[in-house]
Design a protein around this motif. Structure first.
Motif, PDB file in Angstrom:
ATOM      1  N   LEU A  54      29.325 -40.855 -84.435  1.00 12.30           N
ATOM      2  CA  LEU A  54      27.964 -41.393 -84.331  1.00 12.30           C
ATOM      3  C   LEU A  54      27.158 -41.107 -85.596  1.00 12.30           C
ATOM      4  CD1 LEU A  54      25.774 -42.815 -82.777  1.00 12.30           C
ATOM      5  CD2 LEU A  54      25.382 -40.709 -81.494  1.00 12.30           C
ATOM      6  N   ILE A  55      27.267 -39.909 -86.131  1.00 12.82           N
ATOM      7  CA  ILE A  55      26.581 -39.571 -87.388  1.00 12.82           C
ATOM      8  C   ILE A  55      27.057 -40.502 -88.505  1.00 12.82           C
ATOM      9  CG2 ILE A  55      26.458 -37.807 -89.207  1.00 12.82           C
ATOM     10  CD1 ILE A  55      26.242 -35.719 -86.906  1.00 12.82           C
ATOM     11  N   ALA A  60      26.135 -44.991 -92.150  1.00 10.93           N
ATOM     12  CA  ALA A  60      26.663 -46.244 -92.684  1.00 10.93           C
ATOM     13  C   ALA A  60      25.588 -47.332 -92.758  1.00 10.93           C
ATOM     14  CB  ALA A  60      27.843 -46.723 -91.845  1.00 10.93           C
ATOM     15  N   LEU A  61      24.505 -47.167 -92.018  1.00  6.61           N
ATOM     16  CA  LEU A  61      23.415 -48.146 -92.068  1.00  6.61           C
ATOM     17  C   LEU A  61      22.711 -48.146 -93.420  1.00  6.61           C
ATOM     18  CD1 LEU A  61      21.864 -47.468 -88.552  1.00  6.61           C
ATOM     19  CD2 LEU A  61      23.328 -49.391 -89.201  1.00  6.61           C
ATOM     20  N   GLN A  62      22.805 -47.042 -94.140  1.00  9.29           N
ATOM     21  CA  GLN A  62      22.212 -46.893 -95.477  1.00  9.29           C
ATOM     22  C   GLN A  62      20.756 -47.355 -95.509  1.00  9.29           C
ATOM     23  OE1 GLN A  62      24.878 -48.754 -98.276  1.00  9.29           O
ATOM     24  NE2 GLN A  62      26.456 -47.224 -97.937  1.00  9.29           N
ATOM     25  N   ILE A  63      19.969 -46.799 -94.620  1.00  9.44           N
ATOM     26  CA  ILE A  63      18.554 -47.154 -94.561  1.00  9.44           C
ATOM     27  C   ILE A  63      17.811 -46.481 -95.707  1.00  9.44           C
ATOM     28  CG2 ILE A  63      16.440 -46.963 -93.188  1.00  9.44           C
ATOM     29  CD1 ILE A  63      18.284 -47.228 -90.714  1.00  9.44           C
ATOM     30  N   GLU A  64      17.136 -47.303 -96.486  1.00 10.83           N
ATOM     31  CA  GLU A  64      16.381 -46.806 -97.630  1.00 10.83           C
ATOM     32  C   GLU A  64      15.280 -45.874 -97.130  1.00 10.83           C
ATOM     33  OE1 GLU A  64      13.792 -48.687-101.274  1.00 10.83           O
ATOM     34  OE2 GLU A  64      15.305 -49.927-100.306  1.00 10.83           O
ATOM     35  N   ASP A  65      15.003 -44.833 -97.848  1.00 13.77           N
ATOM     36  CA  ASP A  65      13.943 -43.866 -97.537  1.00 13.77           C
ATOM     37  C   ASP A  65      14.259 -42.982 -96.333  1.00 13.77           C
ATOM     38  OD1 ASP A  65      12.405 -44.907 -99.644  1.00 13.77           O
ATOM     39  OD2 ASP A  65      11.509 -46.413 -98.338  1.00 13.77           O
ATOM     40  N   MET A  66      15.529 -42.931 -95.906  1.00 17.14           N
ATOM     41  CA  MET A  66      15.903 -42.061 -94.790  1.00 17.14           C
ATOM     42  C   MET A  66      16.958 -41.080 -95.277  1.00 17.14           C
ATOM     43  SD  MET A  66      17.206 -43.007 -90.935  1.00 17.14           S
ATOM     44  CE  MET A  66      18.990 -43.115 -91.208  1.00 17.14           C
ATOM     45  N   LEU A 124      23.216 -48.003 -80.720  1.00 16.08           N
ATOM     46  CA  LEU A 124      22.415 -47.090 -81.528  1.00 16.08           C
ATOM     47  C   LEU A 124      21.158 -47.826 -81.973  1.00 16.08           C
ATOM     48  CD1 LEU A 124      22.564 -47.834 -84.779  1.00 16.08           C
ATOM     49  CD2 LEU A 124      24.702 -46.626 -84.642  1.00 16.08           C
ATOM     50  N   MET A 125      20.121 -47.048 -82.194  1.00 13.52           N
ATOM     51  CA  MET A 125      18.853 -47.611 -82.601  1.00 13.52           C
ATOM     52  C   MET A 125      18.211 -46.701 -83.629  1.00 13.52           C
ATOM     53  SD  MET A 125      15.467 -48.527 -80.363  1.00 13.52           S
ATOM     54  CE  MET A 125      14.858 -46.863 -80.247  1.00 13.52           C
ATOM     55  N   VAL A 126      17.578 -47.317 -84.618  1.00  8.94           N
ATOM     56  CA  VAL A 126      16.716 -46.622 -85.558  1.00  8.94           C
ATOM     57  C   VAL A 126      15.380 -47.338 -85.484  1.00  8.94           C
ATOM     58  CG1 VAL A 126      16.285 -45.979 -87.961  1.00  8.94           C
ATOM     59  CG2 VAL A 126      18.632 -46.006 -87.079  1.00  8.94           C
ATOM     60  N   CYS A 127      14.322 -46.573 -85.326  1.00  9.08           N
ATOM     61  CA  CYS A 127      12.986 -47.150 -85.329  1.00  9.08           C
ATOM     62  C   CYS A 127      12.125 -46.357 -86.308  1.00  9.08           C
ATOM     63  CB  CYS A 127      12.370 -47.125 -83.931  1.00  9.08           C
ATOM     64  SG  CYS A 127      12.023 -45.470 -83.302  1.00  9.08           S
ATOM     65  N   VAL A 140      16.761 -50.991 -86.616  1.00  8.10           N
ATOM     66  CA  VAL A 140      18.113 -51.422 -86.238  1.00  8.10           C
ATOM     67  C   VAL A 140      18.313 -51.157 -84.762  1.00  8.10           C
ATOM     68  CG1 VAL A 140      20.591 -50.977 -86.542  1.00  8.10           C
ATOM     69  CG2 VAL A 140      19.074 -50.842 -88.519  1.00  8.10           C
ATOM     70  N   PHE A 141      18.891 -52.123 -84.065  1.00  6.14           N
ATOM     71  CA  PHE A 141      19.376 -51.922 -82.700  1.00  6.14           C
ATOM     72  C   PHE A 141      20.675 -52.700 -82.614  1.00  6.14           C
ATOM     73  CE2 PHE A 141      19.918 -52.664 -78.194  1.00  6.14           C
ATOM     74  CZ  PHE A 141      19.578 -51.435 -77.661  1.00  6.14           C
ATOM     75  N   GLN A 142      21.786 -51.977 -82.408  1.00  2.00           N
ATOM     76  CA  GLN A 142      23.083 -52.654 -82.419  1.00  2.00           C
ATOM     77  C   GLN A 142      24.125 -51.916 -81.600  1.00  2.00           C
ATOM     78  OE1 GLN A 142      23.874 -52.435 -86.695  1.00  2.00           O
ATOM     79  NE2 GLN A 142      25.452 -50.907 -86.343  1.00  2.00           N
TER      80      GLN A 142
END
Length: 154
Positions: A54-55, A60-66, A124-127, A140-142
């Motif tokens: 999961l980590i 792998a999403l490579q979210i900028e600023d995170m 998984l979700m990132v908000c 992201v929600f996928q």
């Protein structure tokens, strides 16, 4: 309240009055399943493998600023289940408030906002949100885990 399956000290939990304890409820402390308890009921190595996978999916999403995700915490659904405004104006929540998920909160670089991460066996979700969960927005929600077709069973 009885003890935990994962080793958390239940006596220090701020939600202990609304929880029967996962050992007492066979991994369903708030009425819904707990991702951590289900993995541990299989075996400890299963939880470690699940968290590692999961980590890796979050990173792998490579979210900028995170920042890089290095750990996840068990989080009750009622704590993380924010209402998101859809383009048509309707508000929607994605998670079961009685379940326990894995997630984390990371600061967004160059902002007062935070990223909230949450996942179960399939999604998984990132908000992003402001102080105290204000103005939440989906990043992201996928579906992430194609091997699990349903919640982990004990």
């Amino acid at each position: 309240m009885s003890g935990s399956i994962c080793g958390v000290d239940c006596s220090k939990c701020e939600w202990k009055n609304g929880c029967s304890g996962c050992a007492e409820t066979d991994g369903c402390p708030f009425g819904g399943t707990c991702v951590v308890a289900r993995c541990l009921q299989k075996k400890e190595q299963t939880l470690k493998e699940f968290e590692k996978k999961l980590i890796a999916a979050f990173n792998a999403l490579q979210i900028e600023d995170m920042d890089e995700v290095t750990e996840l915490n068990a989080l009750p659904g009622f704590l993380i289940n924010l209402a998101y405004t859809l383009p048509g104006g309707d508000k929607v929540k994605f998670w079961d408030e009685q379940r326990v998920y894995l997630g984390n909160q990371l600061c967004k670089h160059g902002s007062d906002n935070c990223y909230g991460l949450v996942a179960d066996e399939q999604y998984l979700m990132v908000c992003e949100y402001g102080e105290n969960g204000s103005n939440p927005a989906l990043v992201v929600f996928q579906r992430w885990n194609q091997t699990e077709k349903e919640p982990l069973k004990g």
